[in-house]
Design a protein around this motif. Structure first.
Motif, mmCIF file in Angstrom:
data_model
loop_
_atom_site.group_PDB
_atom_site.id
_atom_site.type_symbol
_atom_site.label_atom_id
_atom_site.label_comp_id
_atom_site.label_asym_id
_atom_site.label_seq_id
_atom_site.Cartn_x
_atom_site.Cartn_y
_atom_site.Cartn_z
ATOM 1 N N LEU A 13 52.633 23.122 -5.375
ATOM 2 C CA LEU A 13 51.799 24.302 -5.175
ATOM 3 C C LEU A 13 50.801 24.051 -4.049
ATOM 4 O O LEU A 13 50.561 24.941 -3.210
ATOM 5 N N TYR A 14 50.233 22.858 -4.010
ATOM 6 C CA TYR A 14 49.282 22.501 -2.950
ATOM 7 C C TYR A 14 49.952 22.614 -1.575
ATOM 8 O O TYR A 14 49.389 23.188 -0.631
ATOM 9 N N ALA A 15 51.168 22.084 -1.460
ATOM 10 C CA ALA A 15 51.894 22.158 -0.189
ATOM 11 C C ALA A 15 52.233 23.599 0.168
ATOM 12 O O ALA A 15 52.134 24.011 1.328
ATOM 13 N N GLY A 16 52.643 24.388 -0.835
ATOM 14 C CA GLY A 16 52.987 25.783 -0.577
ATOM 15 C C GLY A 16 51.804 26.594 -0.095
ATOM 16 O O GLY A 16 51.912 27.395 0.846
ATOM 17 N N LEU B 91 48.541 29.285 4.181
ATOM 18 C CA LEU B 91 47.299 29.455 4.935
ATOM 19 C C LEU B 91 47.504 29.167 6.421
ATOM 20 O O LEU B 91 46.904 29.821 7.279
ATOM 21 N N ALA B 92 48.356 28.178 6.732
ATOM 22 C CA ALA B 92 48.603 27.836 8.130
ATOM 23 C C ALA B 92 49.403 28.925 8.845
ATOM 24 O O ALA B 92 49.289 29.083 10.065
ATOM 25 N N ALA B 93 50.210 29.676 8.088
ATOM 26 C CA ALA B 93 51.072 30.690 8.709
ATOM 27 C C ALA B 93 50.394 32.040 8.851
ATOM 28 O O ALA B 93 50.626 32.756 9.835
ATOM 29 N N SER C 44 58.336 27.227 5.521
ATOM 30 C CA SER C 44 58.174 26.181 4.503
ATOM 31 C C SER C 44 57.535 26.691 3.230
ATOM 32 O O SER C 44 57.840 26.195 2.129
ATOM 33 N N ALA C 45 56.634 27.665 3.343
ATOM 34 C CA ALA C 45 55.860 28.107 2.185
ATOM 35 C C ALA C 45 56.722 28.683 1.060
ATOM 36 O O ALA C 45 56.545 28.285 -0.108
ATOM 37 N N TRP D 289 39.507 24.043 -2.600
ATOM 38 C CA TRP D 289 39.837 25.010 -1.557
ATOM 39 C C TRP D 289 39.417 24.520 -0.181
ATOM 40 O O TRP D 289 40.085 24.807 0.821
ATOM 41 N N LEU D 290 38.323 23.756 -0.118
ATOM 42 C CA LEU D 290 37.942 23.155 1.156
ATOM 43 C C LEU D 290 38.978 22.126 1.604
ATOM 44 O O LEU D 290 39.259 21.984 2.798
ATOM 45 N N SER D 291 39.561 21.422 0.644
ATOM 46 C CA SER D 291 40.637 20.491 0.964
ATOM 47 C C SER D 291 41.825 21.228 1.576
ATOM 48 O O SER D 291 42.388 20.794 2.588
ATOM 49 N N LEU D 292 42.199 22.348 0.982
ATOM 50 C CA LEU D 292 43.306 23.140 1.519
ATOM 51 C C LEU D 292 42.977 23.700 2.898
ATOM 52 O O LEU D 292 43.838 23.738 3.791
ATOM 53 N N ALA D 293 41.735 24.148 3.083
ATOM 54 C CA ALA D 293 41.340 24.678 4.390
ATOM 55 C C ALA D 293 41.428 23.597 5.464
ATOM 56 O O ALA D 293 41.871 23.862 6.596
ATOM 57 N N TYR D 294 41.042 22.377 5.127
ATOM 58 C CA TYR D 294 41.105 21.291 6.108
ATOM 59 C C TYR D 294 42.544 20.997 6.512
ATOM 60 O O TYR D 294 42.860 20.916 7.708
ATOM 61 N N VAL D 295 43.440 20.823 5.522
ATOM 62 C CA VAL D 295 44.818 20.442 5.857
ATOM 63 C C VAL D 295 45.569 21.584 6.529
ATOM 64 O O VAL D 295 46.478 21.351 7.337
ATOM 65 N N ALA D 296 45.201 22.834 6.225
ATOM 66 C CA ALA D 296 45.908 23.973 6.817
ATOM 67 C C ALA D 296 45.436 24.257 8.234
ATOM 68 O O ALA D 296 46.253 24.396 9.160
ATOM 69 N N PHE D 297 44.128 24.332 8.424
ATOM 70 C CA PHE D 297 43.591 24.784 9.711
ATOM 71 C C PHE D 297 43.258 23.622 10.658
ATOM 72 O O PHE D 297 43.589 23.675 11.842
ATOM 73 N N VAL D 298 42.614 22.580 10.127
ATOM 74 C CA VAL D 298 42.208 21.468 10.994
ATOM 75 C C VAL D 298 43.384 20.538 11.276
ATOM 76 O O VAL D 298 43.706 20.244 12.431
#
Length: 299
Positions: A34-37, A42-44, A179-180, A203-212
């Motif tokens: 779920l984390y990867a999805g 978010l990246a797409a 991929s999602a 959610w900050l963790s997800l924002a970092y891996v998706a956008f940064v």
């Protein structure tokens, strides 16, 4: 490479190295698939609305999504959730460079030189040391999942090399979009209904891996590759486990055993040696004649 671009390359390695610590934080609140999805969703979006077409046939987008998106990150996050430490994961994942060589030789017919064979042997000795040490003190299955993730990344590199996308950032947006859905479907089938009630830290963790890490990181990576040869830029990825292991030690208190330091030295030096080009031998210039030009010594 100019000092500004050198700083970008080193900064990118730091961003990608710290990424493993951030993912470990996020995995406390989300199951791995779920984390990867969510990461790729978010990246797409909404970048997909502005990106335009990927510039390559759709089969290449799907191939990279299957190997890099679903294969690499799915296996990687499941392995970390199963007990693989963040710093050690950043080191083991660098085996992707060696798997890339093996797949390129097998699938693309590239030549395997003696230099590459020696580099592969040195790096795999480091991996064997990690496997032995972690097999005694940690779950060997988690280690095997991270090795499989490195293999999936290596295969994805070969697919992406064949695709040769003109814009790496636009291509990564489409790879994220492809991929999602399978990751979210696998999460639903294997992990159950999604639970999104996570604190701000998750959610900050997800924002970092998706956008940064994903969009920003691959954007900088593609920008550097358009200005320099891959052989100039690629060695800086060897700094990723340095930042990964050091940030894990500083942030999470992950200890560094001497075996891990030795294994890191073997893997990094083996990868660097296998990927470097031998210096060409140059013919030394002839010594200057002691006599002026046009004059000959009489007998």
């Amino acid at each position: 490479m100019s000092p500004r671009h050198l700083a970008l390359a080193v900064g990118l390695a730091a961003v990608w190295g710290f990424n493993f610590v951030v993912m470990q934080v996020g995995l406390k609140y989300f199951p791995p698939l779920l984390y990867a999805g969510i990461r790729f969703t978010l990246a797409a979006f909404p970048a997909l609305l502005l990106a335009g077409r990927p510039g390559v046939p759709w089969r290449w987008v799907a191939g990279v999504a299957a190997t890099l998106g679903v294969g690499q990150f799915g296996l990687l996050l499941v392995g970390m959730r199963a007990g693989m430490p963040a710093g050690l994961t950043s080191l083991v994942l660098q085996m992707q460079a060696l798997f890339t060589v093996l797949f390129a030789v097998t699938l693309l017919g590239e030549r395997l030189t003696a230099r590459r064979v020696l580099g592969l042997a040195v790096a795999f000795s480091g991996l064997a040391l990690v496997a032995f040490d972690f097999g005694v003190s940690g779950p060997l299955g988690a280690f095997a999942l991270c090795v499989a993730a490195a293999a999936a990344w290596g295969l994805g590199n070969v697919v992406q090399r064949r695709a040769a996308p003109p814009d790496s950032l636009r291509f990564m947006v489409w790879v994220s979009a492809f991929s999602a859905p399978p990751l979210l479907l696998l999460s639903l089938l294997l992990e159950g209904p999604p639970v999104l009630a996570a604190p701000a830290e998750g959610w900050l963790s997800l924002a970092y891996v998706a956008f940064v890490s994903t969009l920003g990181g691959f954007g900088v990576w593609g920008w550097l590759l358009r200005r320099y040869d891959a052989s100039t830029v690629a060695p800086y990825t060897l700094l990723v486990p340095v930042f990964g292991m050091s940030s894990a030690a500083l942030v999470t208190g992950e200890s560094l055993a001497w075996t891990e330091i030795l294994a890191a030295a073997l893997i990094v030096s083996g990868v660097l040696y296998a990927g470097s080009r031998p210096r060409r031998a140059t013919t030394p210039p002839l010594p200057p004649s002691p006599l002026p030009a046009g004059r000959r010594r009489s007998g």
